[in-house]
Design a protein around this motif. Sequence first.
Motif, PDB file in Angstrom:
ATOM      1  N   MET A   1       5.142  12.742   5.680  1.00 20.56           N
ATOM      2  CA  MET A   1       4.576  11.600   4.974  1.00 20.56           C
ATOM      3  C   MET A   1       3.077  11.808   4.923  1.00 20.56           C
ATOM      4  O   MET A   1       2.424  11.986   5.955  1.00 20.56           O
ATOM      5  CB  MET A   1       4.922  10.309   5.722  1.00 20.56           C
ATOM      6  N   PHE A   2       2.505  11.835   3.724  1.00 19.91           N
ATOM      7  CA  PHE A   2       1.065  12.027   3.577  1.00 19.91           C
ATOM      8  C   PHE A   2       0.291  10.974   4.367  1.00 19.91           C
ATOM      9  O   PHE A   2       0.761   9.852   4.571  1.00 19.91           O
ATOM     10  CB  PHE A   2       0.646  11.908   2.114  1.00 19.91           C
ATOM     11  N   ALA A   3      -0.907  11.329   4.770  1.00 16.70           N
ATOM     12  CA  ALA A   3      -1.816  10.347   5.360  1.00 16.70           C
ATOM     13  C   ALA A   3      -2.108   9.256   4.330  1.00 16.70           C
ATOM     14  O   ALA A   3      -2.138   9.520   3.122  1.00 16.70           O
ATOM     15  CB  ALA A   3      -3.114  11.028   5.785  1.00 16.70           C
ATOM     16  N   PRO A   4      -2.336   8.012   4.765  1.00 16.88           N
ATOM     17  CA  PRO A   4      -2.574   6.920   3.821  1.00 16.88           C
ATOM     18  C   PRO A   4      -3.700   7.189   2.831  1.00 16.88           C
ATOM     19  O   PRO A   4      -3.589   6.853   1.657  1.00 16.88           O
ATOM     20  CB  PRO A   4      -2.929   5.735   4.736  1.00 16.88           C
ATOM     21  N   ARG A   5      -4.775   7.829   3.280  1.00 21.35           N
ATOM     22  CA  ARG A   5      -5.901   8.076   2.370  1.00 21.35           C
ATOM     23  C   ARG A   5      -5.517   9.028   1.258  1.00 21.35           C
ATOM     24  O   ARG A   5      -6.003   8.905   0.130  1.00 21.35           O
ATOM     25  CB  ARG A   5      -7.108   8.621   3.142  1.00 21.35           C
ATOM     26  N   VAL A   6      -4.647  10.007   1.562  1.00 22.42           N
ATOM     27  CA  VAL A   6      -4.214  10.953   0.538  1.00 22.42           C
ATOM     28  C   VAL A   6      -3.313  10.257  -0.474  1.00 22.42           C
ATOM     29  O   VAL A   6      -3.463  10.415  -1.690  1.00 22.42           O
ATOM     30  CB  VAL A   6      -3.497  12.158   1.184  1.00 22.42           C
ATOM     31  N   GLN A   7      -2.368   9.465   0.014  1.00 19.48           N
ATOM     32  CA  GLN A   7      -1.482   8.727  -0.881  1.00 19.48           C
ATOM     33  C   GLN A   7      -2.282   7.801  -1.792  1.00 19.48           C
ATOM     34  O   GLN A   7      -2.082   7.777  -3.017  1.00 19.48           O
ATOM     35  CB  GLN A   7      -0.467   7.919  -0.070  1.00 19.48           C
ATOM     36  N   ALA A   8      -3.182   7.038  -1.198  1.00 23.96           N
ATOM     37  CA  ALA A   8      -3.948   6.062  -1.967  1.00 23.96           C
ATOM     38  C   ALA A   8      -4.888   6.733  -2.963  1.00 23.96           C
ATOM     39  O   ALA A   8      -5.033   6.277  -4.104  1.00 23.96           O
ATOM     40  CB  ALA A   8      -4.745   5.170  -1.018  1.00 23.96           C
ATOM     41  N   ARG A   9      -5.508   7.827  -2.558  1.00 22.72           N
ATOM     42  CA  ARG A   9      -6.460   8.495  -3.459  1.00 22.72           C
ATOM     43  C   ARG A   9      -5.739   9.116  -4.652  1.00 22.72           C
ATOM     44  O   ARG A   9      -6.230   9.062  -5.793  1.00 22.72           O
ATOM     45  CB  ARG A   9      -7.251   9.561  -2.688  1.00 22.72           C
ATOM     46  N   MET A  10      -4.564   9.719  -4.430  1.00 24.63           N
ATOM     47  CA  MET A  10      -3.819  10.293  -5.546  1.00 24.63           C
ATOM     48  C   MET A  10      -3.392   9.208  -6.535  1.00 24.63           C
ATOM     49  O   MET A  10      -3.509   9.375  -7.758  1.00 24.63           O
ATOM     50  CB  MET A  10      -2.607  11.071  -5.038  1.00 24.63           C
ATOM     51  N   VAL A  11      -2.910   8.084  -6.022  1.00 18.23           N
ATOM     52  CA  VAL A  11      -2.516   6.977  -6.891  1.00 18.23           C
ATOM     53  C   VAL A  11      -3.729   6.444  -7.646  1.00 18.23           C
ATOM     54  O   VAL A  11      -3.668   6.180  -8.853  1.00 18.23           O
ATOM     55  CB  VAL A  11      -1.830   5.870  -6.077  1.00 18.23           C
ATOM     56  N   GLN A  12      -4.845   6.290  -6.957  1.00 16.12           N
ATOM     57  CA  GLN A  12      -6.065   5.806  -7.613  1.00 16.12           C
ATOM     58  C   GLN A  12      -6.506   6.738  -8.736  1.00 16.12           C
ATOM     59  O   GLN A  12      -6.841   6.295  -9.844  1.00 16.12           O
ATOM     60  CB  GLN A  12      -7.192   5.679  -6.583  1.00 16.12           C
ATOM     61  N   ASP A  13      -6.496   8.051  -8.473  1.00 16.46           N
ATOM     62  CA  ASP A  13      -6.996   9.008  -9.454  1.00 16.46           C
ATOM     63  C   ASP A  13      -6.109   9.107 -10.690  1.00 16.46           C
ATOM     64  O   ASP A  13      -6.557   9.587 -11.741  1.00 16.46           O
ATOM     65  CB  ASP A  13      -7.140  10.392  -8.812  1.00 16.46           C
ATOM     66  N   LEU A  14      -4.866   8.647 -10.587  1.00 18.34           N
ATOM     67  CA  LEU A  14      -3.962   8.664 -11.736  1.00 18.34           C
ATOM     68  C   LEU A  14      -4.167   7.475 -12.672  1.00 18.34           C
ATOM     69  O   LEU A  14      -3.618   7.458 -13.779  1.00 18.34           O
ATOM     70  CB  LEU A  14      -2.506   8.708 -11.260  1.00 18.34           C
ATOM     71  N   ALA A  15      -4.934   6.490 -12.239  1.00 21.54           N
ATOM     72  CA  ALA A  15      -5.275   5.333 -13.085  1.00 21.54           C
ATOM     73  C   ALA A  15      -4.030   4.760 -13.776  1.00 21.54           C
ATOM     74  O   ALA A  15      -3.955   4.650 -14.998  1.00 21.54           O
ATOM     75  CB  ALA A  15      -6.332   5.723 -14.119  1.00 21.54           C
ATOM     76  N   ILE A  16      -3.052   4.377 -12.974  1.00 21.78           N
ATOM     77  CA  ILE A  16      -1.754   3.948 -13.499  1.00 21.78           C
ATOM     78  C   ILE A  16      -1.862   2.593 -14.199  1.00 21.78           C
ATOM     79  O   ILE A  16      -2.494   1.661 -13.698  1.00 21.78           O
ATOM     80  CB  ILE A  16      -0.729   3.908 -12.354  1.00 21.78           C
ATOM     81  N   GLN A  17      -1.203   2.521 -15.367  1.00 24.19           N
ATOM     82  CA  GLN A  17      -1.172   1.299 -16.157  1.00 24.19           C
ATOM     83  C   GLN A  17       0.204   0.638 -16.039  1.00 24.19           C
ATOM     84  O   GLN A  17       1.204   1.291 -15.730  1.00 24.19           O
ATOM     85  CB  GLN A  17      -1.468   1.620 -17.625  1.00 24.19           C
ATOM     86  N   ALA A  18       0.241  -0.650 -16.338  1.00 27.45           N
ATOM     87  CA  ALA A  18       1.483  -1.416 -16.199  1.00 27.45           C
ATOM     88  C   ALA A  18       2.573  -0.948 -17.166  1.00 27.45           C
ATOM     89  O   ALA A  18       3.750  -1.252 -16.954  1.00 27.45           O
ATOM     90  CB  ALA A  18       1.205  -2.901 -16.407  1.00 27.45           C
ATOM     91  N   THR A  19       2.206  -0.221 -18.206  1.00 24.73           N
ATOM     92  CA  THR A  19       3.181   0.269 -19.185  1.00 24.73           C
ATOM     93  C   THR A  19       3.612   1.707 -18.919  1.00 24.73           C
ATOM     94  O   THR A  19       4.421   2.262 -19.674  1.00 24.73           O
ATOM     95  CB  THR A  19       2.587   0.193 -20.593  1.00 24.73           C
ATOM     96  N   ASP A  20       3.119   2.328 -17.858  1.00 28.06           N
ATOM     97  CA  ASP A  20       3.368   3.752 -17.618  1.00 28.06           C
ATOM     98  C   ASP A  20       4.775   4.010 -17.088  1.00 28.06           C
ATOM     99  O   ASP A  20       5.312   3.257 -16.269  1.00 28.06           O
ATOM    100  CB  ASP A  20       2.362   4.315 -16.604  1.00 28.06           C
TER     101      ASP A  20
END
Length: 205
Positions: free
Chosen positions: A44-63
């Motif tokens: 399981m990735f460290a929380p900072r890695v998980q959160a940073r990857m999700v942040q950098d993907l700039a996910i939208q509600a329609t994705d």
Amino acid sequence: EVLDSAVLALLDRIPRDQFVPSAQKALAYVDMELPLGSAPDQIMFAPRVQARMVQDLAIQATDKVLEIGTGSGFTTALLASLAQRVVSLEIDESTARQARENLQRAGIAHAEVRVADAAANGFAACAADAPWDVILVAGSVAEVPAALLKLLAPGGRLAVIAGQEPVMRATIVTHSGDAQFTTTQPWDTVAPRLRNFPEPSRFSF
């Protein structure tokens, strides 16, 4: 450098301790990788890695999102809380089963966990519902597979950790249209290799 308020709110809201093995409960909120099984790539990735990857993907509600490597399901939960739909592929059946239970217990909707070898048969399992707005590869690869980039919709983003130890980089590839792609590598980390992903030949004269 996780500054996105929506991602930070998810870290507070989604109970991370419900996604770790019982033996690791005391470490659920420590910023470190946690083992999920006996195989070295089951982590399981460290929380900072998980959160940073999700942040950098700039996910939208329609994705529509493809995740490769479900693991415990925690990153899946982050993705599903932001996107319209998430399909997550996990090569290990018992890990996939546990991830489904974790997601259900946490009340996470819009996420489907499938047992599949993502890299098999030219990434056929990944192509089933393509194109994707977002692809997150939850592990490291030697280089970004061109077959995955072909599955991105215009404007789509792919995140993966690429390179060789001891230097690997978080790599964000954006489909900018007309078969053109832009790549950034904003931060460094190290992660286990994903099983069965192609390795380039190191042979040289």
